[in-house]
Enzyme design. Structure first.
Site, PDB file in Angstrom:
ATOM      1  N   GLU A  70      -7.296   5.008 -11.406  1.00  0.00           N
ATOM      2  CA  GLU A  70      -6.821   5.243 -12.776  1.00  0.00           C
ATOM      3  C   GLU A  70      -7.865   4.912 -13.836  1.00  0.00           C
ATOM      4  O   GLU A  70      -7.698   5.271 -15.015  1.00  0.00           O
ATOM      5  CB  GLU A  70      -5.542   4.433 -13.037  1.00  0.00           C
ATOM      6  N   ILE A  94     -12.566  -3.952  -8.811  1.00  0.00           N
ATOM      7  CA  ILE A  94     -12.354  -5.128  -9.645  1.00  0.00           C
ATOM      8  C   ILE A  94     -11.698  -6.222  -8.792  1.00  0.00           C
ATOM      9  O   ILE A  94     -10.534  -6.094  -8.414  1.00  0.00           O
ATOM     10  CB  ILE A  94     -11.464  -4.808 -10.860  1.00  0.00           C
ATOM     11  N   ARG A  95     -12.446  -7.256  -8.460  1.00  0.00           N
ATOM     12  CA  ARG A  95     -11.951  -8.306  -7.551  1.00  0.00           C
ATOM     13  C   ARG A  95     -11.325  -7.651  -6.334  1.00  0.00           C
ATOM     14  O   ARG A  95     -10.261  -8.041  -5.852  1.00  0.00           O
ATOM     15  CB  ARG A  95     -10.921  -9.199  -8.245  1.00  0.00           C
ATOM     16  N   CYS A 118      -5.772  -1.631  -4.833  1.00  0.00           N
ATOM     17  CA  CYS A 118      -6.299  -2.988  -4.962  1.00  0.00           C
ATOM     18  C   CYS A 118      -5.299  -4.019  -4.431  1.00  0.00           C
ATOM     19  O   CYS A 118      -5.063  -4.099  -3.233  1.00  0.00           O
ATOM     20  CB  CYS A 118      -6.708  -3.249  -6.402  1.00  0.00           C
ATOM     21  N   ARG A 126      -9.040 -10.274   1.149  1.00  0.00           N
ATOM     22  CA  ARG A 126      -8.876 -10.407  -0.305  1.00  0.00           C
ATOM     23  C   ARG A 126     -10.227 -10.687  -0.963  1.00  0.00           C
ATOM     24  O   ARG A 126     -11.056 -11.413  -0.426  1.00  0.00           O
ATOM     25  CB  ARG A 126      -7.921 -11.556  -0.645  1.00  0.00           C
ATOM     26  N   HIS A 160      -9.722   1.323  -8.122  1.00  0.00           N
ATOM     27  CA  HIS A 160      -8.770   1.709  -9.174  1.00  0.00           C
ATOM     28  C   HIS A 160      -9.050   3.145  -9.631  1.00  0.00           C
ATOM     29  O   HIS A 160      -9.820   3.361 -10.573  1.00  0.00           O
ATOM     30  CB  HIS A 160      -8.901   0.772 -10.375  1.00  0.00           C
ATOM     31  N   GLY A 166      -3.608  -6.065  -9.479  1.00  0.00           N
ATOM     32  CA  GLY A 166      -3.145  -7.285 -10.129  1.00  0.00           C
ATOM     33  C   GLY A 166      -3.593  -8.479  -9.303  1.00  0.00           C
ATOM     34  O   GLY A 166      -4.617  -8.417  -8.631  1.00  0.00           O
ATOM     35  N   GLU A 167      -2.835  -9.540  -9.319  1.00  0.00           N
ATOM     36  CA  GLU A 167      -3.131 -10.713  -8.499  1.00  0.00           C
ATOM     37  C   GLU A 167      -2.079 -10.752  -7.399  1.00  0.00           C
ATOM     38  O   GLU A 167      -0.906 -11.001  -7.654  1.00  0.00           O
ATOM     39  CB  GLU A 167      -3.066 -11.976  -9.362  1.00  0.00           C
ATOM     40  N   SER A 168      -2.502 -10.472  -6.178  1.00  0.00           N
ATOM     41  CA  SER A 168      -1.542 -10.253  -5.093  1.00  0.00           C
ATOM     42  C   SER A 168      -0.663 -11.467  -4.822  1.00  0.00           C
ATOM     43  O   SER A 168       0.525 -11.320  -4.529  1.00  0.00           O
ATOM     44  CB  SER A 168      -2.277  -9.831  -3.813  1.00  0.00           C
TER      45      SER A 168
END
Length: 232
Positions: free
Chosen positions: A202, A127-128, A60, A90, A200, A28-30
């Site tokens: 998953e 992803i990012r 992530c 990050r 990720h 997500g966005e930490s």
């Protein structure tokens, strides 16, 4: 989890941590996750949960939050749950548009069992994604790869590394160039009850990382039986 016959539930409040055999902190966005967690009151409970020794897996953004130190954070810093003796950067690999899938060396076989050496390979979706730059002596490396940081991450690394120039006398220009170069970074590590992956799992059909985490949970349950596993 359900495909492997594991009971799971979402965790949004501190009270929902009670009785869990393990916790998965997702991507997500930490920064946003930290702000919501602190505002919602779950942050102290998460810190206690991790420190208490229950198995926790961060993927992530989850990996960032579990780390003790973070680089390239937004202005004002980054609130962390901590527990993992690691320095993480990050968005090391770049923005969402720079997402990729890559084969890397790892120390797990397809059944999630740990193997000696670094001959194993697996694929990861980034992803990012963050990357771990350094770990303490009690942290075990499970997967790594070679990659250069994105421009934004390189600038942050250069600023941090230049701060120590006075200590060793190395020119700032040399440090800036070195910060942008390809280096070996860690993308999966374990320290006791904490598992962390920059990618990720998953998003692939490879279940080795999930099986490995469940083996950590099962090993602990031999001493302290608990009913559920959960994803926050």
């Amino acid at each position: 989890l359900e495909a492997l016959g594991v009971a799971a539930r979402e965790v949004r409040e501190a009270s929902e941590l009670e009785g869990l055999a393990g916790l998965i902190m997702p991507g997500g966005e930490s920064t946003a996750m930290a702000l919501v967690g602190e505002a919602g009151g779950i942050w102290p409970a998460l810190k206690a949960f991790v420190a208490g020794g229950t198995p926790v897996w961060g993927t992530c953004a989850g990996m960032i939050l579990l780390s003790d130190y973070a680089v390239a954070t937004k202005e004002g810093g980054q609130a962390l749950v901590g527990g993992l003796d690691a320095r993480v950067c990050r968005n090391y690999f770049g923005a969402q548009i720079s997402s990729f899938e890559k084969v890397m060396s790892c120390r797990l076989d397809e059944e999630g069992k740990q193997v000696e050496g670094e001959d194993g390979q697996c694929s990861g979706v980034f992803i990012r994604a963050p990357a771990i730059l350094k770990v303490g002596e009690n942290v075990e490396v499970l997967a790594k790869l070679r990659a250069a940081p994105c421009d934004k991450a390189a600038r942050a690394l250069a600023r941090q590394e230049t701060a120590s120039e006075a200590e060793d006398g190395e020119p700032a220009a040399k440090r800036k160039k070195a910060a942008a170069e390809e280096r070996e970074v860690l993308v999966a590590v374990r320290q006791g009850n904490i598992l962390a992956t920059a990618f990720h799992p998953e998003l692939t059909e490879d279940l080795r990382w999930l099986k490995y985490f469940l083996s950590i949970v099962e090993a602990q349950q031999k001493d302290s039986p608990v009913q559920n596993s959960a994803s926050a």
